[in-house]
Write a protein that holds these residues in place. Structure first.
Motif, PDB file in Angstrom:
ATOM      1  N   MET A  68       0.827  -1.197   0.000  1.00 46.15           N
ATOM      2  CA  MET A  68       0.000   0.000   0.000  1.00 46.15           C
ATOM      3  C   MET A  68       0.865   1.251   0.000  1.00 46.15           C
ATOM      4  N   ARG A  69       0.397   2.258  -0.721  1.00 43.43           N
ATOM      5  CA  ARG A  69       1.054   3.562  -0.664  1.00 43.43           C
ATOM      6  C   ARG A  69       0.393   4.380   0.441  1.00 43.43           C
ATOM      7  N   LEU A  70       1.230   4.853   1.357  1.00 39.76           N
ATOM      8  CA  LEU A  70       0.754   5.600   2.518  1.00 39.76           C
ATOM      9  C   LEU A  70       1.193   7.052   2.417  1.00 39.76           C
ATOM     10  N   ALA A  71       0.235   7.967   2.473  1.00 38.10           N
ATOM     11  CA  ALA A  71       0.542   9.398   2.459  1.00 38.10           C
ATOM     12  C   ALA A  71       0.163  10.015   3.792  1.00 38.10           C
ATOM     13  N   ILE A  72       0.925  11.022   4.188  1.00 41.18           N
ATOM     14  CA  ILE A  72       0.630  11.796   5.380  1.00 41.18           C
ATOM     15  C   ILE A  72       0.233  13.191   4.934  1.00 41.18           C
ATOM     16  N   GLY A  73      -0.902  13.679   5.430  1.00 43.88           N
ATOM     17  CA  GLY A  73      -1.369  15.011   5.093  1.00 43.88           C
ATOM     18  C   GLY A  73      -1.460  15.880   6.335  1.00 43.88           C
ATOM     19  N   ILE A  74      -0.840  17.045   6.293  1.00 38.47           N
ATOM     20  CA  ILE A  74      -0.858  17.975   7.419  1.00 38.47           C
ATOM     21  C   ILE A  74      -1.346  19.330   6.930  1.00 38.47           C
ATOM     22  N   ALA A  75      -2.443  19.804   7.503  1.00 37.85           N
ATOM     23  CA  ALA A  75      -2.920  21.166   7.257  1.00 37.85           C
ATOM     24  C   ALA A  75      -2.400  22.048   8.381  1.00 37.85           C
ATOM     25  N   THR A  76      -1.777  23.166   8.039  1.00 34.90           N
ATOM     26  CA  THR A  76      -1.136  23.988   9.062  1.00 34.90           C
ATOM     27  C   THR A  76      -1.396  25.465   8.802  1.00 34.90           C
ATOM     28  N   ARG A  77      -1.322  26.243   9.891  1.00 35.59           N
ATOM     29  CA  ARG A  77      -1.503  27.692   9.773  1.00 35.59           C
ATOM     30  C   ARG A  77      -0.849  28.369  10.967  1.00 35.59           C
ATOM     31  N   GLY A  78       0.163  29.179  10.705  1.00 37.19           N
ATOM     32  CA  GLY A  78       0.725  30.049  11.722  1.00 37.19           C
ATOM     33  C   GLY A  78       1.546  29.386  12.808  1.00 37.19           C
ATOM     34  N   ARG A  79       2.061  28.152  12.556  1.00 32.17           N
ATOM     35  CA  ARG A  79       2.814  27.474  13.612  1.00 32.17           C
ATOM     36  C   ARG A  79       4.038  26.769  13.019  1.00 32.17           C
ATOM     37  N   PRO A  80       4.938  27.509  12.374  1.00 30.84           N
ATOM     38  CA  PRO A  80       6.065  26.858  11.694  1.00 30.84           C
ATOM     39  C   PRO A  80       7.008  26.117  12.626  1.00 30.84           C
ATOM     40  N   ALA A  81       7.171  26.615  13.859  1.00 27.57           N
ATOM     41  CA  ALA A  81       8.115  25.979  14.774  1.00 27.57           C
ATOM     42  C   ALA A  81       7.641  24.586  15.180  1.00 27.57           C
ATOM     43  N   ILE A  82       6.367  24.465  15.576  1.00 24.58           N
ATOM     44  CA  ILE A  82       5.883  23.147  15.983  1.00 24.58           C
ATOM     45  C   ILE A  82       5.727  22.228  14.778  1.00 24.58           C
ATOM     46  N   LEU A  83       5.404  22.792  13.616  1.00 26.86           N
ATOM     47  CA  LEU A  83       5.348  21.978  12.398  1.00 26.86           C
ATOM     48  C   LEU A  83       6.701  21.328  12.138  1.00 26.86           C
ATOM     49  N   ALA A  84       7.782  22.089  12.277  1.00 21.86           N
ATOM     50  CA  ALA A  84       9.118  21.546  12.060  1.00 21.86           C
ATOM     51  C   ALA A  84       9.427  20.422  13.052  1.00 21.86           C
ATOM     52  N   GLU A  85       8.988  20.588  14.296  1.00 22.10           N
ATOM     53  CA  GLU A  85       9.194  19.538  15.303  1.00 22.10           C
ATOM     54  C   GLU A  85       8.455  18.257  14.909  1.00 22.10           C
ATOM     55  N   THR A  86       7.226  18.408  14.440  1.00 22.65           N
ATOM     56  CA  THR A  86       6.430  17.243  14.048  1.00 22.65           C
ATOM     57  C   THR A  86       7.050  16.542  12.850  1.00 22.65           C
ATOM     58  N   ILE A  87       7.506  17.303  11.863  1.00 25.94           N
ATOM     59  CA  ILE A  87       8.155  16.710  10.683  1.00 25.94           C
ATOM     60  C   ILE A  87       9.386  15.911  11.105  1.00 25.94           C
ATOM     61  N   ALA A  88      10.145  16.447  12.044  1.00 31.66           N
ATOM     62  CA  ALA A  88      11.331  15.737  12.530  1.00 31.66           C
ATOM     63  C   ALA A  88      10.944  14.421  13.193  1.00 31.66           C
ATOM     64  N   GLU A  89       9.818  14.409  13.921  1.00 36.43           N
ATOM     65  CA  GLU A  89       9.373  13.191  14.589  1.00 36.43           C
ATOM     66  C   GLU A  89       9.021  12.085  13.589  1.00 36.43           C
ATOM     67  N   LEU A  90       8.519  12.468  12.418  1.00 36.55           N
ATOM     68  CA  LEU A  90       8.104  11.470  11.435  1.00 36.55           C
ATOM     69  C   LEU A  90       9.285  10.619  10.959  1.00 36.55           C
ATOM     70  N   ALA A  91      10.493  11.127  11.083  1.00 31.40           N
ATOM     71  CA  ALA A  91      11.680  10.379  10.654  1.00 31.40           C
ATOM     72  C   ALA A  91      11.946   9.175  11.546  1.00 31.40           C
ATOM     73  N   ARG A  92      11.288   9.099  12.688  1.00 26.14           N
ATOM     74  CA  ARG A  92      11.500   7.983  13.617  1.00 26.14           C
ATOM     75  C   ARG A  92      10.624   6.777  13.295  1.00 26.14           C
ATOM     76  N   GLN A  93       9.759   6.892  12.302  1.00 28.13           N
ATOM     77  CA  GLN A  93       8.854   5.795  11.981  1.00 28.13           C
ATOM     78  C   GLN A  93       9.601   4.581  11.427  1.00 28.13           C
ATOM     79  N   THR A  94       9.204   3.398  11.874  1.00 29.94           N
ATOM     80  CA  THR A  94       9.820   2.174  11.362  1.00 29.94           C
ATOM     81  C   THR A  94       9.360   1.873   9.935  1.00 29.94           C
ATOM     82  N   ARG A  95       8.193   2.383   9.568  1.00 36.38           N
ATOM     83  CA  ARG A  95       7.696   2.278   8.203  1.00 36.38           C
ATOM     84  C   ARG A  95       7.502   3.712   7.696  1.00 36.38           C
TER      85      ARG A  95
END
Length: 289
Positions: A1-28
């Motif tokens: 299966m092809r898995l996509a992640i969708g994030i809608a964001t507004r006005g929070r670039p700092a926490i968005l960057a933190e969340t993107i960094a966390e996604l790199a820890r996924q085993t898949r």
């Protein structure tokens, strides 16, 4: 299966960057990451640093942003994450296995082990500590039927979305109170909605760039009634929901929490009741407040 992640964001670039960094820890790892924003200030330097991410731009409003992601992806499974949701490392792997094992599943939502939206919020450091201390269930693929997908982490089977044409209701403006219930309950007519025990995460509940209290309070009352009239939210849930938030805001407006505009929410609740008494059930009216 092809898995996509969708994030809608507004006005929070700092926490968005933190969340993107966390996604790199996924085993898949995800096959595609789409971020929908309104202006360049929403994403900071991410477009220059991360050419592997697809950046979409649209006008403001969570439903409109999520619909842009739905239109753009070609994946089999789309997982919507809030820009302040930290998934545990096994989240994506469990999600893929559950969708494979349950072909009737059209919506899946994970287990939120801590939710800062119900309090003052959770810092990234606290969220990482909570995830590190968490102990997954003995059966990571255990599932249970659920009423709806929770917007901070909900996945949909895109074949059903494409076949039915179901989209997030853009009449629900701004933060779009209960848009997740409406969207996932509509999809639930074509299969099952499952809560996954092994797909776990922390919702930080960051307060920055949230809908003002007056507008949110209006949506807390009008949106449930609007959705009940649509048929996606039963009346037996809609009326108690509106009444509960009115009662909570009234009681706590005397001694409000520092992170909540209780008086503004109460004013919005009362304005909504006045409009309902006049026969006016228009969620978008919140924009004029």
């Amino acid at each position: 299966m092809r898995l996509a992640i969708g994030i809608a964001t507004r006005g929070r670039p700092a926490i968005l960057a933190e969340t993107i960094a966390e996604l790199a820890r996924q085993t898949r790892r995800a096959d595609e990451l789409l971020i929908c924003h309104v202006g360049p200030e929403d994403v900071g330097e991410l477009p220059q640093r991360r050419p592997d991410i697809r950046f979409l731009r649209t006008s403001p409003g969570l439903p409109r942003q999520r619909n842009a992601i739905l239109e753009a992806t070609e994946a089999d499974i789309l997982l919507f994450l809030d820009d302040d949701f930290f998934p545990a490392p096994a989240y994506f792997a469990v999600l893929e296995r559950v969708f494979s094992a349950h072909p009737d599943c059209v919506v899946a939502t994970g287990t939120v082990i801590a939710d800062g939206a119900k309090g003052p919020g959770i810092t990234p450091e606290e969220a990482r500590a909570i995830l590190a201390a968490d102990r997954p269930p003995d059966d990571p693929l255990a599932v249970a039927l659920h009423f709806n997908g929770y917007g901070c982490n909900m996945a949909v089977r895109m074949e059903v979305v494409r076949r039915t044409g179901i989209r997030v209701d853009e009449r629900l403006p701004l933060y779009a109170w209960y848009e997740d219930i409406d969207f996932t309950r509509a999809l639930g007519r074509y299969g099952t909605i499952l809560r996954l025990a092994g797909a776990r995460g922390v919702h930080l509940g960051v307060k920055q760039a949230r809908t003002p209290g007056l507008r949110l309070g209006y949506s807390q009352v009008v949106n449930p009634i609007y959705l009940a009239r649509k048929g996606t939210f039963p009346w037996r849930h809609a009326i108690p929901s509106a009444a509960r938030h009115l009662a909570i805001n009234a009681a706590r407006s005397l001694f409000p929490e520092p992170h909540v505009d209780r008086f503004g929410r109460l004013r919005g609740n009362l304005l909504a009741l006045l409009d309902l008494a006049r026969g006016r059930v228009e969620p978008e009216r919140a924009l004029a407040l």
